[in-house]
Design an enzyme around this catalytic site. Structure first.
Site, PDB file in Angstrom:
ATOM      1  N   LYS A  22       2.945 -10.795   5.122  1.00 11.60           N
ATOM      2  CA  LYS A  22       1.840 -11.007   4.172  1.00 11.60           C
ATOM      3  C   LYS A  22       2.151 -10.276   2.858  1.00 11.60           C
ATOM      4  O   LYS A  22       2.007 -10.823   1.774  1.00 11.60           O
ATOM      5  CB  LYS A  22       0.548 -10.453   4.756  1.00 11.60           C
ATOM      6  CG  LYS A  22      -0.585 -10.244   3.748  1.00 11.60           C
ATOM      7  CD  LYS A  22      -1.859  -9.731   4.396  1.00 11.60           C
ATOM      8  CE  LYS A  22      -1.925  -8.235   4.447  1.00 11.60           C
ATOM      9  NZ  LYS A  22      -2.384  -7.591   3.209  1.00 11.60           N
ATOM     10  N   ASN A  23       2.588  -9.028   2.957  1.00 13.15           N
ATOM     11  CA  ASN A  23       2.737  -8.214   1.751  1.00 13.15           C
ATOM     12  C   ASN A  23       3.996  -8.534   0.959  1.00 13.15           C
ATOM     13  O   ASN A  23       4.162  -8.030  -0.148  1.00 13.15           O
ATOM     14  CB  ASN A  23       2.661  -6.722   2.104  1.00 13.15           C
ATOM     15  CG  ASN A  23       1.261  -6.345   2.603  1.00 13.15           C
ATOM     16  OD1 ASN A  23       0.322  -7.132   2.455  1.00 13.15           O
ATOM     17  ND2 ASN A  23       1.128  -5.182   3.209  1.00 13.15           N
ATOM     18  N   ARG A  93      -7.485  -7.774  -3.436  1.00 11.94           N
ATOM     19  CA  ARG A  93      -6.966  -6.839  -4.436  1.00 11.94           C
ATOM     20  C   ARG A  93      -5.596  -7.277  -4.937  1.00 11.94           C
ATOM     21  O   ARG A  93      -5.243  -7.073  -6.108  1.00 11.94           O
ATOM     22  CB  ARG A  93      -6.939  -5.483  -3.740  1.00 11.94           C
ATOM     23  CG  ARG A  93      -6.097  -4.515  -4.366  1.00 11.94           C
ATOM     24  CD  ARG A  93      -5.985  -3.267  -3.542  1.00 11.94           C
ATOM     25  NE  ARG A  93      -5.026  -2.463  -4.206  1.00 11.94           N
ATOM     26  CZ  ARG A  93      -5.291  -1.791  -5.320  1.00 11.94           C
ATOM     27  NH1 ARG A  93      -6.498  -1.817  -5.797  1.00 11.94           N
ATOM     28  NH2 ARG A  93      -4.361  -1.110  -5.913  1.00 11.94           N
ATOM     29  N   CYS A 117     -12.005  -0.942  -1.538  1.00 10.15           N
ATOM     30  CA  CYS A 117     -12.267  -1.534  -0.226  1.00 10.15           C
ATOM     31  C   CYS A 117     -12.522  -0.368   0.738  1.00 10.15           C
ATOM     32  O   CYS A 117     -12.629   0.784   0.327  1.00 10.15           O
ATOM     33  CB  CYS A 117     -11.097  -2.390   0.219  1.00 10.15           C
ATOM     34  SG  CYS A 117      -9.621  -1.416   0.406  1.00 10.15           S
ATOM     35  N   ARG A 122      -8.775   2.598  -4.516  1.00  2.22           N
ATOM     36  CA  ARG A 122      -7.671   1.696  -4.870  1.00  2.22           C
ATOM     37  C   ARG A 122      -7.529   1.542  -6.401  1.00  2.22           C
ATOM     38  O   ARG A 122      -7.726   0.461  -6.951  1.00  2.22           O
ATOM     39  CB  ARG A 122      -7.814   0.331  -4.217  1.00  2.22           C
ATOM     40  CG  ARG A 122      -8.181   0.327  -2.744  1.00  2.22           C
ATOM     41  CD  ARG A 122      -7.111   0.840  -1.802  1.00  2.22           C
ATOM     42  NE  ARG A 122      -5.894   0.062  -1.761  1.00  2.22           N
ATOM     43  CZ  ARG A 122      -5.716  -1.022  -1.009  1.00  2.22           C
ATOM     44  NH1 ARG A 122      -6.726  -1.467  -0.294  1.00  2.22           N
ATOM     45  NH2 ARG A 122      -4.566  -1.656  -1.016  1.00  2.22           N
ATOM     46  N   LEU A 126      -1.649   3.006 -12.502  1.00  4.80           N
ATOM     47  CA  LEU A 126      -0.177   2.923 -12.610  1.00  4.80           C
ATOM     48  C   LEU A 126       0.250   1.529 -13.082  1.00  4.80           C
ATOM     49  O   LEU A 126       1.193   1.380 -13.862  1.00  4.80           O
ATOM     50  CB  LEU A 126       0.479   3.261 -11.273  1.00  4.80           C
ATOM     51  CG  LEU A 126       0.279   4.699 -10.784  1.00  4.80           C
ATOM     52  CD1 LEU A 126       0.830   4.858  -9.370  1.00  4.80           C
ATOM     53  CD2 LEU A 126       0.928   5.701 -11.729  1.00  4.80           C
ATOM     54  N   ASP A 308      -0.134   1.511   7.041  1.00  6.86           N
ATOM     55  CA  ASP A 308      -0.679   0.288   7.638  1.00  6.86           C
ATOM     56  C   ASP A 308      -0.501   0.252   9.154  1.00  6.86           C
ATOM     57  O   ASP A 308      -0.995  -0.669   9.801  1.00  6.86           O
ATOM     58  CB  ASP A 308      -0.025  -0.943   7.017  1.00  6.86           C
ATOM     59  CG  ASP A 308      -0.381  -1.072   5.553  1.00  6.86           C
ATOM     60  OD1 ASP A 308       0.274  -1.855   4.843  1.00  6.86           O
ATOM     61  OD2 ASP A 308      -1.293  -0.357   5.106  1.00  6.86           O
ATOM     62  N   ARG A 400      -7.299 -11.876   7.667  1.00  5.88           N
ATOM     63  CA  ARG A 400      -6.637 -11.730   6.359  1.00  5.88           C
ATOM     64  C   ARG A 400      -5.148 -11.470   6.556  1.00  5.88           C
ATOM     65  O   ARG A 400      -4.336 -11.838   5.715  1.00  5.88           O
ATOM     66  CB  ARG A 400      -7.230 -10.548   5.580  1.00  5.88           C
ATOM     67  CG  ARG A 400      -8.645 -10.762   5.112  1.00  5.88           C
ATOM     68  CD  ARG A 400      -9.076  -9.648   4.193  1.00  5.88           C
ATOM     69  NE  ARG A 400      -8.087  -9.445   3.128  1.00  5.88           N
ATOM     70  CZ  ARG A 400      -8.200  -8.465   2.235  1.00  5.88           C
ATOM     71  NH1 ARG A 400      -9.202  -7.615   2.287  1.00  5.88           N
ATOM     72  NH2 ARG A 400      -7.306  -8.320   1.274  1.00  5.88           N
TER      73      ARG A 400
HETATM   74  C1  EPZ Z   1      -0.088  -2.150  -0.672  1.00  2.00           C
HETATM   75  O1  EPZ Z   1      -1.314  -1.875  -1.311  1.00  2.00           O
HETATM   76  C2  EPZ Z   1      -0.446  -2.927   0.579  1.00  2.00           C
HETATM   77  N1  EPZ Z   1      -1.102  -4.182   0.207  1.00  2.00           N
HETATM   78  C3  EPZ Z   1      -1.349  -2.083   1.470  1.00  2.00           C
HETATM   79  O2  EPZ Z   1      -1.496  -2.810   2.675  1.00  2.00           O
HETATM   80  C4  EPZ Z   1      -0.655  -0.765   1.800  1.00  2.00           C
HETATM   81  O3  EPZ Z   1      -1.562   0.055   2.500  1.00  2.00           O
HETATM   82  C5  EPZ Z   1      -0.198  -0.062   0.533  1.00  2.00           C
HETATM   83  O4  EPZ Z   1       0.596  -0.950  -0.274  1.00  2.00           O
HETATM   84  C6  EPZ Z   1       0.642   1.163   0.838  1.00  2.00           C
HETATM   85  O5  EPZ Z   1       1.782   0.773   1.569  1.00  2.00           O
HETATM   86  C7  EPZ Z   1      -0.329  -5.197  -0.222  1.00  2.00           C
HETATM   87  O6  EPZ Z   1       0.880  -5.087  -0.317  1.00  2.00           O
HETATM   88  C8  EPZ Z   1      -1.043  -6.465  -0.568  1.00  2.00           C
HETATM   89  P1  EPZ Z   1      -0.204   1.318  -3.361  1.00  2.00           P
HETATM   90  P2  EPZ Z   1      -1.281  -1.247  -2.804  1.00  2.00           P
HETATM   91  O7  EPZ Z   1      -0.326   0.911  -4.788  1.00  2.00           O
HETATM   92  O8  EPZ Z   1      -0.168  -1.830  -3.560  1.00  2.00           O
HETATM   93  C9  EPZ Z   1      -2.551   4.967  -5.169  1.00  2.00           C
HETATM   94  C10 EPZ Z   1      -2.530  -3.853   4.436  1.00  2.00           C
HETATM   95  O9  EPZ Z   1      -2.995  -3.257   5.413  1.00  2.00           O
HETATM   96  N2  EPZ Z   1      -2.469   4.219  -6.446  1.00  2.00           N
HETATM   97  O10 EPZ Z   1       1.142   1.526  -2.773  1.00  2.00           O
HETATM   98  O11 EPZ Z   1      -2.654  -1.333  -3.357  1.00  2.00           O
HETATM   99  C11 EPZ Z   1      -3.437   4.247  -4.161  1.00  2.00           C
HETATM  100  O12 EPZ Z   1      -4.798   4.570  -4.352  1.00  2.00           O
HETATM  101  C12 EPZ Z   1      -2.780  -3.299   3.059  1.00  2.00           C
HETATM  102  O13 EPZ Z   1      -1.755  -4.851   4.476  1.00  2.00           O
HETATM  103  C13 EPZ Z   1      -2.858   4.866  -7.615  1.00  2.00           C
HETATM  104  O14 EPZ Z   1      -3.267   6.021  -7.595  1.00  2.00           O
HETATM  105  O15 EPZ Z   1      -0.991   0.280  -2.456  1.00  2.00           O
HETATM  106  C14 EPZ Z   1      -2.910   4.754  -2.846  1.00  2.00           C
HETATM  107  O16 EPZ Z   1      -3.504   6.006  -2.574  1.00  2.00           O
HETATM  108  C15 EPZ Z   1      -3.870  -2.267   3.035  1.00  2.00           C
HETATM  109  N3  EPZ Z   1      -2.798   4.178  -8.799  1.00  2.00           N
HETATM  110  C16 EPZ Z   1      -1.415   4.945  -3.117  1.00  2.00           C
HETATM  111  O17 EPZ Z   1      -1.266   5.007  -4.546  1.00  2.00           O
HETATM  112  C17 EPZ Z   1      -2.336   2.884  -8.862  1.00  2.00           C
HETATM  113  O18 EPZ Z   1      -2.276   2.312  -9.969  1.00  2.00           O
HETATM  114  C18 EPZ Z   1      -0.552   3.811  -2.602  1.00  2.00           C
HETATM  115  O19 EPZ Z   1      -1.090   2.618  -3.134  1.00  2.00           O
HETATM  116  C19 EPZ Z   1      -1.947   2.243  -7.656  1.00  2.00           C
HETATM  117  C20 EPZ Z   1      -2.010   2.936  -6.467  1.00  2.00           C
END
Ligand code: EPZ
Length: 421
Positions: A22-23, A93, A117, A122, A126, A308, A400
């Site tokens: 999915k990701n 998202r 969520c 979220r 960045l 995850d 999802r």
């Molecule tokens: C991706 O979300 C995945 N979703 C998430 O999977 C997964 O939990 C996450 O990466 C971490 O591996 C998809 O790929 C669609 P991040 P993403 O940006 O990109 C913080 C699932 O279960 N952050 O790596 O949103 C954020 O709050 C889902 O399939 C900032 O601070 O995650 C988090 O604490 C749930 N500023 C950390 O970084 C930003 O601009 C990692 O987030 C972006 C993120």
């Protein structure tokens, strides 16, 4: 609202196939629809609600898509529409992935600010900072992000947040940088397998990305990207979920279509907990010849233990002989499933970013509620191991990210019925 009725005391035995990631497919579909100048064909695409939600977003931008027998055909956008509306973005998202590509391709974008969520606020600071580094002018007004740039300009940037690398921001900025003028270096880039699969797809479209799989990505901008054909990698988190399902039911399950390199930390931690894993080139056989032991886990960006898989491993550790401690370091609020597992007789105490799990002898079925897709998955797994019946509500969370979850599990011995109440 649909529910899953899970009969307990079942033992999984047999082969379970893994679907496409999915990701990985979400950003790849965005790249195909917005950055490409020709039709792309994606194979091994899972039929998930998130995939179909994203198709609606891309079609709203003028692309044409068709999903048939796990193959997704994508005809790129018509270069007229540059707005991703709230009613679609709020559902998922990952719609934020259209932001960078739209600015790179059309010079402007208007994308609804994605909601938070169940697992945390979220933020997308960045994503915005990365686009500003590339020379885009970004403003946020009335719940929308407005971004524009004559032409993006390559630059060096450090893209790590307080929780480490960002999968989404790395994907967004890498996609945008493929069409920027000059070279972009992203330091602190995410290294998840699905980020690497996106990079390989972009290079197949004619991009020039180096350092794939490392935390330093170098993207040499090109003028055009063409359509291409690509097979999406298998879903490491789905695979990890079914490995836990095999272990929690003390079954004998062959998880087909995954490699150990895709989930090294999950593999290592399952073995440390006493699960037996026999890997071969096509998958892994999961057996649990002895009692599960309590272990300690800290979630971290790849190649660390994936957040995850945190809910799923917590479910398994509820039945360990001993105590485990899980530290959730990636998302700020990802223990909602603990209360639901406690309703099933687990003994979990929460303290900020830590969960202490005292193993119990068995779980008992109960009515429970999914709060996100991984929390939903662990409740199904725990329900299979529990005594009695578990009714999991808000199943839409599970759909999802898991293709036909009850079908796949029933095919190897589970007894799960989907009802619409
Ligand atoms: C991706 O979300 C995945 N979703 C998430 O999977 C997964 O939990 C996450 O990466 C971490 O591996 C998809 O790929 C669609 P991040 P993403 O940006 O990109 C913080 C699932 O279960 N952050 O790596 O949103 C954020 O709050 C889902 O399939 C900032 O601070 O995650 C988090 O604490 C749930 N500023 C950390 O970084 C930003 O601009 C990692 O987030 C972006 C993120």
């Amino acid at each position: 609202m649909e529910k899953l009725i899970v009969k307990g005391g079942t033992r999984l035995e047999g082969t379970i196939p893994i679907s496409g990631s999915k990701n990985a497919v979400l950003p790849i579909a965005v790249a195909a629809a917005i950055l490409g100048d020709g039709v792309s064909v994606l194979h091994n695409v899972p039929d998930l609600t998130d995939v179909n939600t994203l198709r609606a977003v891309l079609e709203g931008l003028g692309a044409t898509t068709k999903l048939k027998n796990s193959t997704l055909y994508i005809e790129p956008i018509n270069h007229l529409e540059y707005e991703a509306p709230y009613d679609l973005v709020r559902k998922m998202r990952a719609s934020i992935y259209v932001l960078g590509p739209l600015v790179a391709k059309l010079g402007k974008a208007k994308v609804s600010f994605p909601g938070g969520c169940a697992i945390g606020p979220r933020p997308i600071d960045l994503h915005i900072r990365g686009l500003e580094h590339l020379g885009a002018e970004v403003t946020v007004q009335r719940g929308y992000i407005y971004a524009q740039a004559e032409r993006l300009t390559g630059t060096e940037m450090y893209l790590m947040g307080q929780y480490g690398p960002s999968v989404g921001a790395t994907a967004n900025i890498m996609m945008a940088a493929t069409l920027a003028e000059g070279t972009t270096v992203i330091r602190g880039a995410a290294r998840e397998p699905h980020v690497s699969d996106l990079a390989h797809f972009l290079n197949a479209m004619g991009a020039d990305i180096e350092g794939i799989g490392t935390s330093v990505l170098t993207i040499h901008g090109v003028k055009h990207l063409h359509g291409t054909e690509h097979t999406v990698i298998s879903d490491d988190i789905e695979a990890g979920t079914f490995m836990v399902a095999g272990a929690i039911t003390k079954g004998d399950v062959y998880v087909q279509g995954i490699t150990e390199q895709q989930l090294p930390a999950v593999s290592e931690k399952l073995v440390e907990a006493g699960v037996e894993l026999d890997w071969d080139a096509n998958g892994v056989r999961v057996t649990t010849p002895r009692e599960i032991r309590g272990i300690d886990i800290t979630t971290a960006p790849f190649p660390g233990f994936p957040t995850d898989m945190q809910a799923q491993i917590m479910g398994l550790l509820c039945l360990a002989a001993g105590t485990s401690v899980i530290s959730e370091n990636v998302h700020t609020d990802r223990f909602i499933h603990a209360a639901e597992l406690n309703r099933m007789g687990a003994d979990i105490m929460l303290d900020g970013s830590k969960a202490v799990i005292n193993g119990v002898r068995n779980l008992s079925g109960a009515p429970v509620m999914a709060s996100d897709l991984r929390a939903g998955a662990v409740l199904v797994a725990a329900g299979m191991a529990a005594a009695g019946e578990t009714v999991v509500s808000r199943v839409y969370h599970i759909d999802r990210g898991y293709e036909s979850i009850e079908q796949k599990l029933n095919d190897i011995g589970a007894n799960i019925t989907r009802v619409n109440d």
